[in-house]
Design a protein around this motif. Structure first.
Motif, PDB file in Angstrom:
ATOM      1  N   LYS A  12      43.546  58.533  36.992  1.00 38.38           N
ATOM      2  CA  LYS A  12      42.633  57.963  37.989  1.00 38.38           C
ATOM      3  C   LYS A  12      42.281  56.523  37.633  1.00 38.38           C
ATOM      4  O   LYS A  12      42.282  55.644  38.496  1.00 38.38           O
ATOM      5  N   GLN A  13      42.006  56.261  36.381  1.00 44.85           N
ATOM      6  CA  GLN A  13      41.683  54.902  35.938  1.00 44.85           C
ATOM      7  C   GLN A  13      42.869  53.968  36.152  1.00 44.85           C
ATOM      8  O   GLN A  13      42.702  52.827  36.583  1.00 44.85           O
ATOM      9  N   TYR A  14      44.072  54.462  35.847  1.00 44.06           N
ATOM     10  CA  TYR A  14      45.272  53.653  36.052  1.00 44.06           C
ATOM     11  C   TYR A  14      45.425  53.285  37.527  1.00 44.06           C
ATOM     12  O   TYR A  14      45.657  52.125  37.868  1.00 44.06           O
ATOM     13  N   LYS A  15      45.283  54.274  38.404  1.00 41.98           N
ATOM     14  CA  LYS A  15      45.432  54.026  39.834  1.00 41.98           C
ATOM     15  C   LYS A  15      44.382  53.048  40.340  1.00 41.98           C
ATOM     16  O   LYS A  15      44.695  52.125  41.092  1.00 41.98           O
ATOM     17  N   GLU A  16      43.144  53.250  39.926  1.00 44.95           N
ATOM     18  CA  GLU A  16      42.074  52.342  40.355  1.00 44.95           C
ATOM     19  C   GLU A  16      42.329  50.935  39.850  1.00 44.95           C
ATOM     20  O   GLU A  16      42.123  49.954  40.579  1.00 44.95           O
ATOM     21  N   SER A  17      42.783  50.809  38.618  1.00 42.88           N
ATOM     22  CA  SER A  17      43.078  49.497  38.050  1.00 42.88           C
ATOM     23  C   SER A  17      44.211  48.815  38.815  1.00 42.88           C
ATOM     24  O   SER A  17      44.137  47.622  39.127  1.00 42.88           O
ATOM     25  N   LEU A  18      45.250  49.565  39.105  1.00 40.49           N
ATOM     26  CA  LEU A  18      46.384  49.016  39.844  1.00 40.49           C
ATOM     27  C   LEU A  18      45.964  48.573  41.242  1.00 40.49           C
ATOM     28  O   LEU A  18      46.295  47.458  41.674  1.00 40.49           O
ATOM     29  N   ILE A  19      45.230  49.426  41.936  1.00 43.91           N
ATOM     30  CA  ILE A  19      44.766  49.075  43.281  1.00 43.91           C
ATOM     31  C   ILE A  19      43.878  47.837  43.228  1.00 43.91           C
ATOM     32  O   ILE A  19      44.045  46.904  44.022  1.00 43.91           O
ATOM     33  N   ASN A  20      42.949  47.792  42.292  1.00 42.29           N
ATOM     34  CA  ASN A  20      42.041  46.652  42.188  1.00 42.29           C
ATOM     35  C   ASN A  20      42.755  45.365  41.814  1.00 42.29           C
ATOM     36  O   ASN A  20      42.292  44.277  42.164  1.00 42.29           O
ATOM     37  N   SER A  21      43.876  45.473  41.123  1.00 42.56           N
ATOM     38  CA  SER A  21      44.610  44.257  40.751  1.00 42.56           C
ATOM     39  C   SER A  21      45.414  43.706  41.924  1.00 42.56           C
ATOM     40  O   SER A  21      45.777  42.533  41.931  1.00 42.56           O
ATOM     41  N   VAL A  22      45.677  44.539  42.921  1.00 40.85           N
ATOM     42  CA  VAL A  22      46.497  44.118  44.061  1.00 40.85           C
ATOM     43  C   VAL A  22      45.656  43.897  45.314  1.00 40.85           C
ATOM     44  O   VAL A  22      45.900  42.963  46.068  1.00 40.85           O
ATOM     45  N   ILE A  23      44.668  44.748  45.528  1.00 38.43           N
ATOM     46  CA  ILE A  23      43.831  44.652  46.726  1.00 38.43           C
ATOM     47  C   ILE A  23      42.626  43.772  46.401  1.00 38.43           C
ATOM     48  O   ILE A  23      41.645  44.222  45.821  1.00 38.43           O
ATOM     49  N   THR A  24      42.750  42.527  46.762  1.00 34.23           N
ATOM     50  CA  THR A  24      41.676  41.564  46.508  1.00 34.23           C
ATOM     51  C   THR A  24      40.550  41.782  47.524  1.00 34.23           C
ATOM     52  O   THR A  24      40.764  42.442  48.556  1.00 34.23           O
TER      53      THR A  24
END
Length: 82
Positions: A12-24
């Protein structure tokens, strides 16, 4: 059970981190809309299957596949700022 929870939390942390790094922040509303529309589409498939409008598992899977493809395109468009 704790190893499952640990793996779940890391994923879950990985997914949230990935999304937050791409979805500004400027893309957040478009991302939220894409997710909401896809959830609505999937719920529609489930309701149609439940009520017999979609009468086979294969037809339901095909409809879900179509919606997931559409969601993927929506996400790519959000990322590209379209």
């Amino acid at each position: 059970m704790s190893s499952f929870n640990d793996a779940y939390n890391k994923d879950k942390q990985y997914k949230e981190s990935l999304i937050n790094s791409v979805i500004t922040p400027d893309k957040q509303e478009a991302y939220t809309n894409a997710v909401d529309y896809t959830i609505d589409d999937l719920m529609g498939v489930m309701e149609a299957y439940k009520h017999g409008s979609i009468n086979s598992e294969e037809a339901a899977q095909e409809q879900i596949r179509v919606f997931l493809e559409e969601y993927t395109v929506k996400l790519i468009n959000v990322i590209q700022g379209k």
